[in-house]
Motif scaffolding. Structure first.
Motif, PDB file in Angstrom:
ATOM      1  N   SER A   7       0.295   2.684  -6.053  1.00  0.00           N
ATOM      2  CA  SER A   7      -0.842   3.596  -6.159  1.00  0.00           C
ATOM      3  C   SER A   7      -2.091   2.958  -5.561  1.00  0.00           C
ATOM      4  O   SER A   7      -2.162   1.734  -5.374  1.00  0.00           O
ATOM      5  CB  SER A   7      -1.100   3.936  -7.626  1.00  0.00           C
ATOM      6  OG  SER A   7      -1.531   2.783  -8.338  1.00  0.00           O
ATOM      7  N   LYS A   8      -3.082   3.805  -5.285  1.00  0.00           N
ATOM      8  CA  LYS A   8      -4.343   3.299  -4.731  1.00  0.00           C
ATOM      9  C   LYS A   8      -5.005   2.329  -5.707  1.00  0.00           C
ATOM     10  O   LYS A   8      -5.610   1.340  -5.291  1.00  0.00           O
ATOM     11  CB  LYS A   8      -5.286   4.465  -4.441  1.00  0.00           C
ATOM     12  CG  LYS A   8      -4.849   5.344  -3.282  1.00  0.00           C
ATOM     13  CD  LYS A   8      -5.873   6.433  -3.022  1.00  0.00           C
ATOM     14  CE  LYS A   8      -5.450   7.304  -1.837  1.00  0.00           C
ATOM     15  NZ  LYS A   8      -6.440   8.379  -1.575  1.00  0.00           N
ATOM     16  N   TYR A  53      -3.201  -0.997  -5.523  1.00  0.00           N
ATOM     17  CA  TYR A  53      -3.502  -1.642  -4.248  1.00  0.00           C
ATOM     18  C   TYR A  53      -4.912  -2.236  -4.264  1.00  0.00           C
ATOM     19  O   TYR A  53      -5.123  -3.383  -3.861  1.00  0.00           O
ATOM     20  CB  TYR A  53      -3.366  -0.612  -3.131  1.00  0.00           C
ATOM     21  CG  TYR A  53      -3.689  -1.130  -1.749  1.00  0.00           C
ATOM     22  CD1 TYR A  53      -2.918  -2.110  -1.150  1.00  0.00           C
ATOM     23  CD2 TYR A  53      -4.775  -0.614  -1.035  1.00  0.00           C
ATOM     24  CE1 TYR A  53      -3.211  -2.583   0.121  1.00  0.00           C
ATOM     25  CE2 TYR A  53      -5.074  -1.086   0.234  1.00  0.00           C
ATOM     26  CZ  TYR A  53      -4.282  -2.059   0.809  1.00  0.00           C
ATOM     27  OH  TYR A  53      -4.590  -2.533   2.064  1.00  0.00           O
ATOM     28  N   LYS A  54      -5.857  -1.465  -4.754  1.00  0.00           N
ATOM     29  CA  LYS A  54      -7.242  -1.944  -4.820  1.00  0.00           C
ATOM     30  C   LYS A  54      -7.358  -3.135  -5.763  1.00  0.00           C
ATOM     31  O   LYS A  54      -8.098  -4.092  -5.500  1.00  0.00           O
ATOM     32  CB  LYS A  54      -8.162  -0.810  -5.270  1.00  0.00           C
ATOM     33  CG  LYS A  54      -9.628  -1.192  -5.280  1.00  0.00           C
ATOM     34  CD  LYS A  54     -10.499  -0.007  -5.673  1.00  0.00           C
ATOM     35  CE  LYS A  54     -11.967  -0.397  -5.692  1.00  0.00           C
ATOM     36  NZ  LYS A  54     -12.829   0.757  -6.096  1.00  0.00           N
ATOM     37  N   LYS A  72       0.825  -1.208   0.000  1.00  0.00           N
ATOM     38  CA  LYS A  72       0.000   0.000   0.000  1.00  0.00           C
ATOM     39  C   LYS A  72       0.860   1.260   0.000  1.00  0.00           C
ATOM     40  O   LYS A  72       0.532   2.257  -0.648  1.00  0.00           O
ATOM     41  CB  LYS A  72      -0.915   0.004   1.222  1.00  0.00           C
ATOM     42  CG  LYS A  72      -1.854   1.206   1.266  1.00  0.00           C
ATOM     43  CD  LYS A  72      -2.761   1.159   2.483  1.00  0.00           C
ATOM     44  CE  LYS A  72      -3.698   2.364   2.486  1.00  0.00           C
ATOM     45  NZ  LYS A  72      -4.594   2.358   3.682  1.00  0.00           N
TER      46      LYS A  72
END
Length: 225
Positions: free
Chosen positions: A69-70, A73-74, A65
């Motif tokens: 990047s978000k 990660y998602k 995380k």
């Protein structure tokens, strides 16, 4: 305290080059470690392995995380059906970031989650673990027990106020217990002879007492000639 975990993370997670294959490698290593636990003669050893695996996974997610990047990660979480389940592991990683998975392997999993979920409350306990030569379940439970200080029971402040159903309030004088029943008999006599209610008499008595306390009423004692 040395952290073997950091070397594992460094090998598995590169902030620029980590890919799906690196995560597959992570899963493979965990599977191999799980297989080794089957050779243990003690079921406690297998349990300790579970705790270490939880910590490794928590550190892996926290590192991923931080370095990605978000969106990445998602995507990682979504691909493994883990979206929404990762929060408790991030709490574990945050609470035990100064330890290696092996340092805490002798703590049973539920205790790990308990300390992490309430890290603010149990921070003194977590800090004291750093001073132990060996962290065991028994040692942790003892520290938790000492942390639970008995709450100081404050005496309840007497109150004559009561609430009505519509939100209003009224005062209610508690029962008066006297051996000679002087207050009760005197009040009853006043009610009978003067035709007043108990509330009226009490209100008048309180007003007189307040006037006396404020110096507006003087007690005069009769003198005998």
């Amino acid at each position: 305290m040395t952290t073997q975990m950091h070397s594992v993370i460094a090998a598995q997670v590169d902030s620029k080059t980590i890919s799906e294959s690196s995560f597959k490698q992570y899963e493979k290593e965990q599977a191999e470690m799980a297989a080794l636990s089957g050779d243990l003669n003690s079921s406690f050893g297998a349990l300790f392995h579970v705790t270490a695996t939880i910590l490794r996974h928590a550190f892996f997610l926290a590192e991923f995380k931080k370095t990605h990047s978000k969106r990445e990660y998602k995507k990682l979480l979504d691909e493994h059906g883990f979206l929404g389940e990762e929060k408790k592991y991030l709490k574990v990683a945050a609470a035990f970031q100064k330890f290696s998975p092996q340092d805490l392997a002798q703590i049973e999993p539920r205790t790990i989650y308990q300390l992490a979920e309430n890290s603010k409350k149990y921070q003194p306990v977590i800090d004291q673990l750093l001073d132990l030569a060996e962290v065991s379940q028994k040692a942790v439970r003892e520290l938790v027990r000492k942390q639970r200080q008995p709450r100081e029971i404050k005496p309840e402040k007497p109150s004559i106020w009561r609430r009505t159903k519509n939100g209003g309030r009224y005062c209610q004088i508690p029962p008066i217990h006297e051996e000679n029943e002087r207050t009760g008999t005197t009040l009853q006599k006043m009610m009978d002879t003067e035709g007043l209610s108990a509330q009226q008499i009490v209100a008048e008595a309180i007003a007189l007492r307040q006037a006396y306390k404020e110096g507006r009423l003087v007690l005069v004692q009769e003198t005998v000639n």
